[in-house]
Design a protein around this motif. Structure first.
Motif, mmCIF file in Angstrom:
data_model
loop_
_atom_site.group_PDB
_atom_site.id
_atom_site.type_symbol
_atom_site.label_atom_id
_atom_site.label_comp_id
_atom_site.label_asym_id
_atom_site.label_seq_id
_atom_site.Cartn_x
_atom_site.Cartn_y
_atom_site.Cartn_z
ATOM 1 N N LYS A 11 0.888 -1.156 -0.006
ATOM 2 C CA LYS A 11 -0.224 0.010 -0.013
ATOM 3 C C LYS A 11 0.797 1.323 -0.042
ATOM 4 O O LYS A 11 1.987 0.999 0.256
ATOM 5 N N SER A 147 -3.257 -3.260 8.106
ATOM 6 C CA SER A 147 -3.499 -2.892 6.534
ATOM 7 C C SER A 147 -2.465 -3.212 5.906
ATOM 8 O O SER A 147 -2.224 -3.875 4.711
ATOM 9 N N ASP A 151 -1.820 -6.203 3.153
ATOM 10 C CA ASP A 151 -1.406 -5.880 1.643
ATOM 11 C C ASP A 151 -0.250 -6.364 1.239
ATOM 12 O O ASP A 151 -0.311 -6.845 -0.040
#
Length: 240
Positions: A11, A147, A151
């Motif tokens: 990300k 997160s 990812d």
């Protein structure tokens, strides 16, 4: 023959480009010939991190399309002998390039450089496939957030599908105080595959933000935490 190392992330916002710039600069300080390539077309920033934005004439797209020779697109960094830079195109890639184009470019560069470091677009789009076309190994930059970990795992699976197995991780933007309070993931909470392949941890440091705005890699200043940390990380990279 030199090695091609692709720096990627699952990300945006992990500090991938900062890491690429400082790793390249430190490898150069350790007497290696290094070529940094920005493959984040359309969102290019590596030239700003290196303070070379006013020196760009040709970019990597010009090289891949045959508009110019490799030598014409290489910019030498005056503060880091042995460090060269190839900028990304300001326009997003429209599908005219393939992983094979990148493989050929990296193969040619690896004959003249000890390390070719490619700053890859974040995420799983086509830019990842192209940027990793010539990869010998990948370093994934992650942050201590769920997160970011999720990812990164998705990108790792994609890289494995491409038969890229030499994948290592760098944990960036670590706030020690938040870790102690339990508000930020600790190393023990990371997946085992990441812990086993971790080659560096970079703590939050105001000097990184200052150096970025000044257009100079943070490792330019000796006798600092960032300098010594990247010196160790570069040593591990040289031993991979």
């Amino acid at each position: 023959m030199g090695k091609t190392i692709v720096i990627c992330s699952g990300k945006g916002g992990t500090g991938k480009t900062m890491f690429a710039a400082n790793l390249g600069a430190m490898l150069a300080k350790r007497e290696n010939r290094v070529c940094l390539i920005d493959m984040d077309t359309g969102l290019r920033n590596l030239d700003l991190y290196l303070g070379l934005e006013n020196n760009v004439v040709y970019d990597v797209s010009d090289v891949l399309s045959g508009v110019c020779r490799i030598k014409q697109a290489l910019i030498k960094h005056k503060s880091f002998p042995g460090l060269y830079f190839m900028a990304a195109s300001p326009k997003p890639d429209e599908g005219e390039f393939t992983p094979l184009h990148m493989q050929v470019l990296c193969s040619k560069l690896s004959k003249k450089f000890d390390y070719v470091i490619v700053d890859c677009p974040a995420g799983l789009d086509d830019g990842l496939q192209i940027a990793t076309g010539g990869a010998d190994q990948v370093i994934m930059v992650i942050t201590p957030e769920y997160s970011s970990i999720r990812d990164a795992e998705a990108v790792t699976a994609n890289l494995m599908d491409q038969r890229i197995s030499k994948i290592h991780y760098v944990l960036n933007k670590v706030n020690v105080d938040l870790v102690k309070l339990g508000y930020e993931l600790s190393l023990e909470e990371m997946p085992e595959v990441i812990r086993r392949r971790l080659i560096g941890i970079v703590k939050e440091d105001v000097n990184i933000h200052i150096s970025t705005n000044l257009g100079m890699p943070a490792v330019f200043q000796p006798d600092t935490y960032i300098y010594h940390n990247f010196y160790k990380i570069a040593g591990r990279v040289m031993g991979l």
